[in-house]
Design a protein around this motif. Structure first.
Motif, PDB file in Angstrom:
ATOM      1  N   LYS A  42       0.837  -1.200   0.000  1.00 51.97           N
ATOM      2  CA  LYS A  42       0.000   0.000   0.000  1.00 51.97           C
ATOM      3  C   LYS A  42       0.872   1.250   0.000  1.00 51.97           C
ATOM      4  O   LYS A  42       1.896   1.296   0.663  1.00 51.97           O
ATOM      5  CB  LYS A  42      -0.900   0.026   1.227  1.00 51.97           C
ATOM      6  CG  LYS A  42      -1.942  -1.063   1.248  1.00 51.97           C
ATOM      7  CD  LYS A  42      -2.774  -1.016   2.517  1.00 51.97           C
ATOM      8  CE  LYS A  42      -3.751  -2.172   2.527  1.00 51.97           C
ATOM      9  NZ  LYS A  42      -4.458  -2.298   3.786  1.00 51.97           N
ATOM     10  N   ILE A  43       0.414   2.238  -0.740  1.00 57.09           N
ATOM     11  CA  ILE A  43       1.078   3.532  -0.731  1.00 57.09           C
ATOM     12  C   ILE A  43       0.169   4.485   0.037  1.00 57.09           C
ATOM     13  O   ILE A  43      -1.001   4.644  -0.297  1.00 57.09           O
ATOM     14  CB  ILE A  43       1.327   4.037  -2.160  1.00 57.09           C
ATOM     15  CG1 ILE A  43       2.269   3.072  -2.889  1.00 57.09           C
ATOM     16  CG2 ILE A  43       1.899   5.442  -2.146  1.00 57.09           C
ATOM     17  CD1 ILE A  43       2.520   3.418  -4.329  1.00 57.09           C
ATOM     18  N   THR A  44       0.720   5.079   1.079  1.00 59.90           N
ATOM     19  CA  THR A  44      -0.077   5.964   1.920  1.00 59.90           C
ATOM     20  C   THR A  44       0.462   7.380   1.866  1.00 59.90           C
ATOM     21  O   THR A  44       1.658   7.593   1.650  1.00 59.90           O
ATOM     22  CB  THR A  44      -0.101   5.489   3.384  1.00 59.90           C
ATOM     23  OG1 THR A  44       1.248   5.438   3.864  1.00 59.90           O
ATOM     24  CG2 THR A  44      -0.737   4.126   3.524  1.00 59.90           C
ATOM     25  N   GLN A  45      -0.435   8.314   2.070  1.00 54.64           N
ATOM     26  CA  GLN A  45      -0.062   9.717   2.147  1.00 54.64           C
ATOM     27  C   GLN A  45      -0.942  10.355   3.212  1.00 54.64           C
ATOM     28  O   GLN A  45      -2.167  10.212   3.176  1.00 54.64           O
ATOM     29  CB  GLN A  45      -0.257  10.398   0.798  1.00 54.64           C
ATOM     30  CG  GLN A  45       0.316  11.791   0.746  1.00 54.64           C
ATOM     31  CD  GLN A  45       0.266  12.373  -0.658  1.00 54.64           C
ATOM     32  OE1 GLN A  45      -0.622  12.073  -1.433  1.00 54.64           O
ATOM     33  NE2 GLN A  45       1.246  13.208  -0.966  1.00 54.64           N
ATOM     34  N   ASN A  46      -0.319  11.004   4.156  1.00 54.90           N
ATOM     35  CA  ASN A  46      -1.027  11.617   5.291  1.00 54.90           C
ATOM     36  C   ASN A  46      -1.878  10.586   6.038  1.00 54.90           C
ATOM     37  O   ASN A  46      -3.010  10.877   6.430  1.00 54.90           O
ATOM     38  CB  ASN A  46      -1.895  12.790   4.826  1.00 54.90           C
ATOM     39  CG  ASN A  46      -1.086  13.878   4.153  1.00 54.90           C
ATOM     40  OD1 ASN A  46       0.055  14.126   4.541  1.00 54.90           O
ATOM     41  ND2 ASN A  46      -1.652  14.498   3.142  1.00 54.90           N
ATOM     42  N   GLY A  47      -1.373   9.361   6.173  1.00 55.64           N
ATOM     43  CA  GLY A  47      -2.081   8.312   6.892  1.00 55.64           C
ATOM     44  C   GLY A  47      -3.232   7.678   6.140  1.00 55.64           C
ATOM     45  O   GLY A  47      -3.959   6.859   6.687  1.00 55.64           O
ATOM     46  N   LYS A  48      -3.417   8.046   4.888  1.00 53.47           N
ATOM     47  CA  LYS A  48      -4.519   7.531   4.082  1.00 53.47           C
ATOM     48  C   LYS A  48      -3.971   6.727   2.900  1.00 53.47           C
ATOM     49  O   LYS A  48      -3.043   7.171   2.228  1.00 53.47           O
ATOM     50  CB  LYS A  48      -5.347   8.722   3.576  1.00 53.47           C
ATOM     51  CG  LYS A  48      -6.574   8.357   2.795  1.00 53.47           C
ATOM     52  CD  LYS A  48      -7.322   9.628   2.398  1.00 53.47           C
ATOM     53  CE  LYS A  48      -8.503   9.283   1.520  1.00 53.47           C
ATOM     54  NZ  LYS A  48      -9.196  10.485   1.033  1.00 53.47           N
ATOM     55  N   THR A  49      -4.558   5.558   2.647  1.00 56.47           N
ATOM     56  CA  THR A  49      -4.119   4.750   1.514  1.00 56.47           C
ATOM     57  C   THR A  49      -4.577   5.402   0.217  1.00 56.47           C
ATOM     58  O   THR A  49      -5.765   5.666   0.025  1.00 56.47           O
ATOM     59  CB  THR A  49      -4.694   3.317   1.606  1.00 56.47           C
ATOM     60  OG1 THR A  49      -4.210   2.710   2.810  1.00 56.47           O
ATOM     61  CG2 THR A  49      -4.271   2.477   0.418  1.00 56.47           C
ATOM     62  N   VAL A  50      -3.611   5.677  -0.677  1.00 57.20           N
ATOM     63  CA  VAL A  50      -3.931   6.333  -1.947  1.00 57.20           C
ATOM     64  C   VAL A  50      -3.786   5.385  -3.141  1.00 57.20           C
ATOM     65  O   VAL A  50      -4.140   5.743  -4.249  1.00 57.20           O
ATOM     66  CB  VAL A  50      -3.077   7.598  -2.171  1.00 57.20           C
ATOM     67  CG1 VAL A  50      -3.430   8.668  -1.167  1.00 57.20           C
ATOM     68  CG2 VAL A  50      -1.597   7.270  -2.131  1.00 57.20           C
ATOM     69  N   TYR A  52      -1.902   1.271  -4.586  1.00 58.23           N
ATOM     70  CA  TYR A  52      -1.031   0.117  -4.401  1.00 58.23           C
ATOM     71  C   TYR A  52       0.118   0.201  -5.393  1.00 58.23           C
ATOM     72  O   TYR A  52      -0.079   0.591  -6.554  1.00 58.23           O
ATOM     73  CB  TYR A  52      -1.810  -1.182  -4.600  1.00 58.23           C
ATOM     74  CG  TYR A  52      -2.831  -1.420  -3.513  1.00 58.23           C
ATOM     75  CD1 TYR A  52      -2.496  -2.159  -2.383  1.00 58.23           C
ATOM     76  CD2 TYR A  52      -4.106  -0.888  -3.590  1.00 58.23           C
ATOM     77  CE1 TYR A  52      -3.413  -2.361  -1.370  1.00 58.23           C
ATOM     78  CE2 TYR A  52      -5.036  -1.093  -2.586  1.00 58.23           C
ATOM     79  CZ  TYR A  52      -4.675  -1.832  -1.477  1.00 58.23           C
ATOM     80  OH  TYR A  52      -5.589  -2.031  -0.471  1.00 58.23           O
TER      81      TYR A  52
END
Length: 186
Positions: A42-50, A52
Motif C-alpha cells: 500500500k502507498i499511503t499519504q497523510n495516513g490515508k491509503t492512496v 497500491y
C-alpha cells in the motif's frame, strides 16, 4: 484389484493433504512474509491509503503523468487484456485515439517519439509502470501545467526511476503513482 484400490485411495489422500492443505498454507505464509503482509504494498499519504505499488491507476489531468492504458478500466477484479488483434479495426481506432490525445496534450510530440506502451494496454490492464521514455515525453506538459521548471520535473523523474534488477535484468521503469505523489509533494 483390492490392492490397487487401496493404493489409489492412499495416493488420493496424500495428494489432498499435500495440495489442498500444505501447499496453500505455505503460499499464505510466504505472502505474510512479503511487503504488505500478502495484501499488496500500500502507498499511503497523510495516513490515508492512496493506492497500491503494483496496480496501475488512471490519471488524465494534464498536471499528472499518465500511465499505460488499461483494457479493463484499471479494475483489479477484471484483470485482462483486450483480446483484440493488431489488425482489428476497433483496436486500431483506440490506438489512434490514444496517439491523437498524447499529441494534443503534449505540444511538439511526434508520433514516432511515442513509446508503444503509452498507446497499448498491457496483458493485465493493470501495469503501474511506464518506461523512462514514456515519462520523458510528458515532462514538458506536466511542467507547464504545474508552472515548474522542466529541469526540476526531469530530476524528479530520474529520482523515481527504478533501475533494472542487478543492473542488467529488465528495463528501467517509472512507477506512475509514486511519481505523481512526489509531484504533489513539491
Amino acid at each position: 484389484m483390492k490392492k490397487y484400490i487401496i493404493q489409489s485411495i492412499r495416493l488420493t489422500l496424500v495428494l489432498i493433504i499435500l495440495l489442498c492443505v500444505i501447499y496453500p498454507l505455505s503460499i499464505a505464509l510466504a505472502g505474510k512474509l512479503a511487503k504488505g503482509n500478502g495484501g499488496g504494498e500500500k502507498i499511503t499519504q497523510n495516513g490515508k491509503t492512496v493506492g497500491y505499488a503494483l496496480l496501475g491507476q488512471s490519471f488524465t489531468k494534464p498536471q499528472y503523468f499518465w500511465g499505460r492504458p488499461s483494457a479493463v478500466g484499471y479494475n483489479a477484479a477484471g484483470s485482462a487484456g483486450s483480446n483484440k488483434g493488431p489488425s482489428n479495426p476497433d483496436y486500431l481506432k483506440e490506438v489512434q485515439s490514444r496517439i491523437d490525445t498524447l499529441i494534443k496534450y503534449n505540444p511538439g510530440l511526434k508520433k514516432a517519439d511515442i513509446p508503444a506502451e503509452m498507446v497499448t494496454a498491457s496483458g493485465s490492464g493493470l501495469d503501474p509502470n511506464i518506461s523512462e521514455q514514456g515519462a520523458a515525453i510528458q515532462i514538458a506538459r506536466v511542467a507547464s501545467a504545474r508552472h515548474l521548471n522542466p529541469q526540476k520535473v526531469k530530476e524528479l523523474v530520474a529520482l523515481n526511476t527504478l533501475k533494472p534488477f542487478m543492473g542488467v535484468f529488465g528495463p528501467s521503469s517509472v512507477n506512475v503513482l509514486k511519481l505523481n505523489l512526489a509531484l504533489d509533494n513539491l
